[in-house]
Design a protein around this motif. Structure first.
Motif, PDB file in Angstrom:
ATOM      1  N   PHE A   1     113.659  37.205  34.780  1.00  0.00           N
ATOM      2  CA  PHE A   1     114.121  37.380  33.397  1.00  0.00           C
ATOM      3  C   PHE A   1     115.505  38.030  33.392  1.00  0.00           C
ATOM      4  CE2 PHE A   1     109.719  37.807  31.129  1.00  0.00           C
ATOM      5  CZ  PHE A   1     109.304  36.635  31.743  1.00  0.00           C
ATOM      6  N   THR A   2     116.307  37.676  32.400  1.00  0.00           N
ATOM      7  CA  THR A   2     117.625  38.274  32.234  1.00  0.00           C
ATOM      8  C   THR A   2     117.828  38.656  30.770  1.00  0.00           C
ATOM      9  OG1 THR A   2     118.548  36.926  34.024  1.00  0.00           O
ATOM     10  CG2 THR A   2     120.099  37.973  32.513  1.00  0.00           C
ATOM     11  N   ILE A   3     118.178  39.911  30.536  1.00  0.00           N
ATOM     12  CA  ILE A   3     118.485  40.366  29.190  1.00  0.00           C
ATOM     13  C   ILE A   3     119.992  40.447  29.035  1.00  0.00           C
ATOM     14  CG2 ILE A   3     118.382  42.833  29.778  1.00  0.00           C
ATOM     15  CD1 ILE A   3     117.155  43.306  26.985  1.00  0.00           C
ATOM     16  N   SER A   4     120.474  40.072  27.862  1.00  0.00           N
ATOM     17  CA  SER A   4     121.907  40.166  27.590  1.00  0.00           C
ATOM     18  C   SER A   4     122.099  40.445  26.107  1.00  0.00           C
ATOM     19  CB  SER A   4     122.624  38.882  27.993  1.00  0.00           C
ATOM     20  OG  SER A   4     122.131  37.770  27.275  1.00  0.00           O
ATOM     21  N   ARG A   5     123.258  40.989  25.787  1.00  0.00           N
ATOM     22  CA  ARG A   5     123.555  41.279  24.388  1.00  0.00           C
ATOM     23  C   ARG A   5     124.948  40.788  24.038  1.00  0.00           C
ATOM     24  NH1 ARG A   5     122.800  47.367  23.464  1.00  0.00           N
ATOM     25  NH2 ARG A   5     123.621  46.849  21.390  1.00  0.00           N
ATOM     26  N   ASP A   6     125.112  40.385  22.794  1.00  0.00           N
ATOM     27  CA  ASP A   6     126.397  39.971  22.273  1.00  0.00           C
ATOM     28  C   ASP A   6     126.637  40.803  21.014  1.00  0.00           C
ATOM     29  OD1 ASP A   6     128.551  38.745  21.016  1.00  0.00           O
ATOM     30  OD2 ASP A   6     127.966  36.731  21.640  1.00  0.00           O
ATOM     31  N   ASN A   7     127.427  41.841  21.147  1.00  0.00           N
ATOM     32  CA  ASN A   7     127.645  42.750  20.015  1.00  0.00           C
ATOM     33  C   ASN A   7     128.390  42.075  18.863  1.00  0.00           C
ATOM     34  OD1 ASN A   7     126.306  44.871  21.303  1.00  0.00           O
ATOM     35  ND2 ASN A   7     128.201  45.679  22.198  1.00  0.00           N
ATOM     36  N   ALA A   8     129.201  41.090  19.184  1.00  0.00           N
ATOM     37  CA  ALA A   8     129.932  40.389  18.124  1.00  0.00           C
ATOM     38  C   ALA A   8     128.990  39.565  17.243  1.00  0.00           C
ATOM     39  CB  ALA A   8     130.997  39.487  18.731  1.00  0.00           C
ATOM     40  N   LYS A   9     127.870  39.141  17.830  1.00  0.00           N
ATOM     41  CA  LYS A   9     126.912  38.318  17.084  1.00  0.00           C
ATOM     42  C   LYS A   9     125.635  39.079  16.739  1.00  0.00           C
ATOM     43  CE  LYS A   9     128.494  33.967  19.125  1.00  0.00           C
ATOM     44  NZ  LYS A   9     128.112  32.752  19.896  1.00  0.00           N
TER      45      LYS A   9
ATOM     46  N   LEU B   1     116.743  37.120  25.753  1.00  0.00           N
ATOM     47  CA  LEU B   1     115.942  37.254  26.961  1.00  0.00           C
ATOM     48  C   LEU B   1     115.744  35.863  27.543  1.00  0.00           C
ATOM     49  CD1 LEU B   1     114.384  39.337  28.720  1.00  0.00           C
ATOM     50  CD2 LEU B   1     112.316  38.621  27.482  1.00  0.00           C
ATOM     51  N   GLU B   2     116.386  35.607  28.657  1.00  0.00           N
ATOM     52  CA  GLU B   2     116.201  34.365  29.389  1.00  0.00           C
ATOM     53  C   GLU B   2     115.035  34.541  30.341  1.00  0.00           C
ATOM     54  OE1 GLU B   2     119.722  31.936  28.203  1.00  0.00           O
ATOM     55  OE2 GLU B   2     117.825  31.500  29.202  1.00  0.00           O
ATOM     56  N   MET B   3     114.042  33.677  30.216  1.00  0.00           N
ATOM     57  CA  MET B   3     112.836  33.789  31.032  1.00  0.00           C
ATOM     58  C   MET B   3     112.686  32.546  31.889  1.00  0.00           C
ATOM     59  SD  MET B   3     110.224  35.472  28.249  1.00  0.00           S
ATOM     60  CE  MET B   3     110.146  33.987  27.259  1.00  0.00           C
ATOM     61  N   ASN B   4     112.762  32.714  33.179  1.00  0.00           N
ATOM     62  CA  ASN B   4     112.633  31.615  34.126  1.00  0.00           C
ATOM     63  C   ASN B   4     111.421  31.835  35.025  1.00  0.00           C
ATOM     64  OD1 ASN B   4     115.132  30.317  33.304  1.00  0.00           O
ATOM     65  ND2 ASN B   4     116.207  31.962  34.377  1.00  0.00           N
ATOM     66  N   SER B   5     111.035  30.782  35.707  1.00  0.00           N
ATOM     67  CA  SER B   5     109.887  30.846  36.626  1.00  0.00           C
ATOM     68  C   SER B   5     108.688  31.501  35.941  1.00  0.00           C
ATOM     69  CB  SER B   5     110.265  31.614  37.895  1.00  0.00           C
ATOM     70  OG  SER B   5     111.361  31.003  38.537  1.00  0.00           O
ATOM     71  N   LEU B   6     108.403  31.048  34.759  1.00  0.00           N
ATOM     72  CA  LEU B   6     107.340  31.657  33.963  1.00  0.00           C
ATOM     73  C   LEU B   6     105.986  31.521  34.640  1.00  0.00           C
ATOM     74  CD1 LEU B   6     108.541  30.544  30.446  1.00  0.00           C
ATOM     75  CD2 LEU B   6     108.144  32.910  31.154  1.00  0.00           C
ATOM     76  N   LYS B   7     105.168  32.529  34.422  1.00  0.00           N
ATOM     77  CA  LYS B   7     103.817  32.568  34.982  1.00  0.00           C
ATOM     78  C   LYS B   7     102.811  32.721  33.834  1.00  0.00           C
ATOM     79  CE  LYS B   7     105.542  35.074  39.049  1.00  0.00           C
ATOM     80  NZ  LYS B   7     105.414  36.311  39.873  1.00  0.00           N
ATOM     81  N   PRO B   8     101.592  32.282  34.033  1.00  0.00           N
ATOM     82  CA  PRO B   8     100.583  32.459  32.977  1.00  0.00           C
ATOM     83  C   PRO B   8     100.440  33.914  32.535  1.00  0.00           C
ATOM     84  CG  PRO B   8      99.790  30.910  34.604  1.00  0.00           C
ATOM     85  CD  PRO B   8     101.076  31.455  35.140  1.00  0.00           C
ATOM     86  N   GLU B   9     100.646  34.849  33.438  1.00  0.00           N
ATOM     87  CA  GLU B   9     100.526  36.261  33.079  1.00  0.00           C
ATOM     88  C   GLU B   9     101.676  36.756  32.211  1.00  0.00           C
ATOM     89  OE1 GLU B   9     100.334  34.930  36.151  1.00  0.00           O
ATOM     90  OE2 GLU B   9     101.259  36.261  37.665  1.00  0.00           O
ATOM     91  N   ASP B  10     102.677  35.919  31.975  1.00  0.00           N
ATOM     92  CA  ASP B  10     103.741  36.266  31.035  1.00  0.00           C
ATOM     93  C   ASP B  10     103.321  35.980  29.586  1.00  0.00           C
ATOM     94  OD1 ASP B  10     106.090  34.938  33.394  1.00  0.00           O
ATOM     95  OD2 ASP B  10     105.642  37.058  33.015  1.00  0.00           O
ATOM     96  N   THR B  11     102.187  35.354  29.410  1.00  0.00           N
ATOM     97  CA  THR B  11     101.697  35.046  28.071  1.00  0.00           C
ATOM     98  C   THR B  11     101.470  36.324  27.279  1.00  0.00           C
ATOM     99  OG1 THR B  11     100.654  32.978  28.760  1.00  0.00           O
ATOM    100  CG2 THR B  11      99.797  34.032  26.769  1.00  0.00           C
ATOM    101  N   ALA B  12     102.102  36.402  26.106  1.00  0.00           N
ATOM    102  CA  ALA B  12     102.018  37.592  25.265  1.00  0.00           C
ATOM    103  C   ALA B  12     102.817  37.362  23.991  1.00  0.00           C
ATOM    104  CB  ALA B  12     102.591  38.815  25.999  1.00  0.00           C
ATOM    105  N   VAL B  13     102.679  38.295  23.063  1.00  0.00           N
ATOM    106  CA  VAL B  13     103.605  38.359  21.942  1.00  0.00           C
ATOM    107  C   VAL B  13     104.773  39.228  22.385  1.00  0.00           C
ATOM    108  CG1 VAL B  13     103.956  39.053  19.545  1.00  0.00           C
ATOM    109  CG2 VAL B  13     101.754  38.079  20.257  1.00  0.00           C
ATOM    110  N   TYR B  14     105.970  38.702  22.229  1.00  0.00           N
ATOM    111  CA  TYR B  14     107.168  39.412  22.650  1.00  0.00           C
ATOM    112  C   TYR B  14     107.862  40.005  21.419  1.00  0.00           C
ATOM    113  CZ  TYR B  14     106.835  37.718  27.409  1.00  0.00           C
ATOM    114  OH  TYR B  14     106.409  37.483  28.709  1.00  0.00           O
ATOM    115  N   TYR B  15     108.216  41.278  21.542  1.00  0.00           N
ATOM    116  CA  TYR B  15     108.828  42.011  20.442  1.00  0.00           C
ATOM    117  C   TYR B  15     110.232  42.483  20.822  1.00  0.00           C
ATOM    118  CZ  TYR B  15     104.087  42.359  18.555  1.00  0.00           C
ATOM    119  OH  TYR B  15     102.836  42.072  18.068  1.00  0.00           O
TER     120      TYR B  15
END
Length: 122
Positions: free
Chosen positions: A67-75, A80-94
């Motif tokens: 996973f990679t988090i990034s921010r754009d203050n201008a926007k 959150l870029e999520m790659n190589s996802l696994k079943p255990e990543d299943t959740a509600v994301y906040y």
């Protein structure tokens, strides 16, 4: 008052990718540490990734390298870029915003988004 609106959740297969976005209202976005948390059924809400006002990033061990988090203050956006996802990543994301980084890190932000469901099938 800050409002956070997430988007980008959905269904993915194991090994796939999803991209979550969070847009914040207000003109003070750059002064907030921003984070992504997730809550699976029957479990507590846990931190996934945090980006500080200075751009330093933190990841929980289970998502490092995927996973990679990034921010754009201008926007007023945090992604959150999520790659190589696994079943255990299943959740509600906040999405979360915190004026004090330490409070965000322990799950006590100033603001929460409404959450977006991520489901990863095996």
């Amino acid at each position: 008052q800050v409002q956070l609106v997430e988007s980008g959740g959905g269904l993915a297969q194991a090994g796939g990718s999803l991209r979550l976005s969070c847009v914040a209202s207000g003109r003070t976005f750059s002064s907030y540490a921003m984070g992504w948390f997730r809550q699976a059924p029957g479990k507590e809400r846990d931190v996934v990734a945090i980006t500080s006002t200075g751009g330093a990033n933190y990841y929980t061990d289970s998502v490092k390298g995927r996973f990679t988090i990034s921010r754009d203050n201008a926007k007023n956006t945090v992604t959150l870029e999520m790659n190589s996802l696994k079943p255990e990543d299943t959740a509600v994301y906040y999405c979360a915003a915190g004026g004090i980084l330490a409070r965000l890190q322990i799950g006590m932000p100033d603001y929460w988004g409404q959450g977006t469901q991520v489901t990863v099938s095996s």
